[in-house]
Design an enzyme around this catalytic site. Structure first.
Site, PDB file in Angstrom:
ATOM      1  N   HIS A  14       0.626  -1.340   0.457  1.00 28.21           N
ATOM      2  CA  HIS A  14      -0.057  -0.279  -0.047  1.00 28.21           C
ATOM      3  C   HIS A  14       1.229   1.517  -0.155  1.00 28.21           C
ATOM      4  CE1 HIS A  14       0.076   1.751   4.693  1.00 28.21           C
ATOM      5  NE2 HIS A  14       0.832   0.807   4.035  1.00 28.21           N
ATOM      6  N   CYS A  33       5.320   5.824   4.778  1.00 26.36           N
ATOM      7  CA  CYS A  33       4.272   5.144   3.885  1.00 26.36           C
ATOM      8  C   CYS A  33       3.564   5.277   2.974  1.00 26.36           C
ATOM      9  CB  CYS A  33       3.077   5.154   5.449  1.00 26.36           C
ATOM     10  SG  CYS A  33       3.035   3.236   5.993  1.00 26.36           S
ATOM     11  N   HIS A  39       4.484   0.017  -0.444  1.00 22.41           N
ATOM     12  CA  HIS A  39       5.543  -0.811   0.809  1.00 22.41           C
ATOM     13  C   HIS A  39       4.736  -1.489   0.883  1.00 22.41           C
ATOM     14  CE1 HIS A  39       4.263   1.778   3.188  1.00 22.41           C
ATOM     15  NE2 HIS A  39       4.125   1.670   4.047  1.00 22.41           N
ATOM     16  N   HIS A  41       3.216  -4.776   4.057  1.00 21.04           N
ATOM     17  CA  HIS A  41       3.155  -4.706   5.336  1.00 21.04           C
ATOM     18  C   HIS A  41       2.784  -6.207   5.615  1.00 21.04           C
ATOM     19  CE1 HIS A  41       3.584  -1.098   7.085  1.00 21.04           C
ATOM     20  NE2 HIS A  41       2.497  -0.887   6.285  1.00 21.04           N
ATOM     21  N   ASP A  79      -4.929 -10.604   0.021  1.00 23.37           N
ATOM     22  CA  ASP A  79      -3.346 -10.693   0.739  1.00 23.37           C
ATOM     23  C   ASP A  79      -2.743 -11.248  -0.672  1.00 23.37           C
ATOM     24  OD1 ASP A  79      -1.850 -12.639   1.363  1.00 23.37           O
ATOM     25  OD2 ASP A  79      -2.294 -14.239   1.270  1.00 23.37           O
ATOM     26  N   HIS A  80      -1.742 -10.396  -1.118  1.00 23.74           N
ATOM     27  CA  HIS A  80      -0.685 -10.334  -1.870  1.00 23.74           C
ATOM     28  C   HIS A  80      -1.678  -9.253  -3.214  1.00 23.74           C
ATOM     29  CE1 HIS A  80       1.280 -13.754  -0.329  1.00 23.74           C
ATOM     30  NE2 HIS A  80       2.501 -13.180  -1.112  1.00 23.74           N
ATOM     31  N   GLU A 125      -0.200  -3.931  12.102  1.00 19.17           N
ATOM     32  CA  GLU A 125       0.317  -3.479  10.681  1.00 19.17           C
ATOM     33  C   GLU A 125       1.887  -4.100  11.486  1.00 19.17           C
ATOM     34  OE1 GLU A 125      -0.239   0.692   8.606  1.00 19.17           O
ATOM     35  OE2 GLU A 125       1.798   0.500   9.453  1.00 19.17           O
TER      36      GLU A 125
HETATM   37 NI    NI Z   1       2.764   1.477   5.242  1.00 19.59          NI
END
Ligand code: NI
Length: 148
Positions: A14, A33, A39, A41, A79-80, A125
């Site tokens: 995200h 972020c 990037h 998580h 997911d992914h 997170e």
């Molecule tokens: Ni982030």
């Protein structure tokens, strides 16, 4: 009242970016972020439901069924994935952990049959940062009606 929690995991990319702000302000508010090229998580998801034990089954709710609901309505969609781009239910939202937790609540709550209630969406997170969402005020007020 008894509580049951299912723990799940997903990885996703995200960025945090408010399109109404200049790039500098986004970087100031969101730091790393806001990185333009995304990037990732490793999210840890705790879904807690509550209610009374069914006398015939001894269960609050079938844990495998809960797992399937989470997989179908949440994990398969997140997911992914790139949360900003790939996920219909996060479109036009800032993909903060807070907003993701609220959106996960909305994804799951229609599928829990009465009298089982959703209690909390807890979303990590990072190992040191998590949010907990207990639903909108209207849902919690309604919940009190079922409490002894
Ligand atoms: Ni982030």
């Amino acid at each position: 009242m008894i509580y049951l929690t299912r723990v799940e995991h997903f990885n996703a990319a995200h960025k945090l970016y408010n399109p109404e702000w200049e790039r500098e302000k986004n970087e100031e508010i969101f730091g790393k972020c806001a990185n333009e090229n995304w990037h990732g998580h490793n999210y840890e998801l705790f879904v807690t439901i509550k209610g009374e034990v069914n006398n015939e089954t001894g269960f609050l709710f079938d844990a495998k069924k809960l797992s399937r609901l989470i997989k179908e309505h949440v994990l398969d969609k997140l997911d992914h994935k790139n949360l900003n781009v790939d996920v219909a239910f996060l479109q036009n939202k800032l993909c903060s952990t807070e907003n993701i937790a609220k959106a996960i609540w909305q994804q799951l709550v229609p599928y829990l049959p009465q009298p089982v209630q959703l209690h909390c969406i807890k979303l990590y997170e990072t190992p040191r940062i998590y949010v907990e969402y207990f639903g909108p005020d209207s849902y919690r007020d309604r919940t009190f009606l079922y409490n002894d």
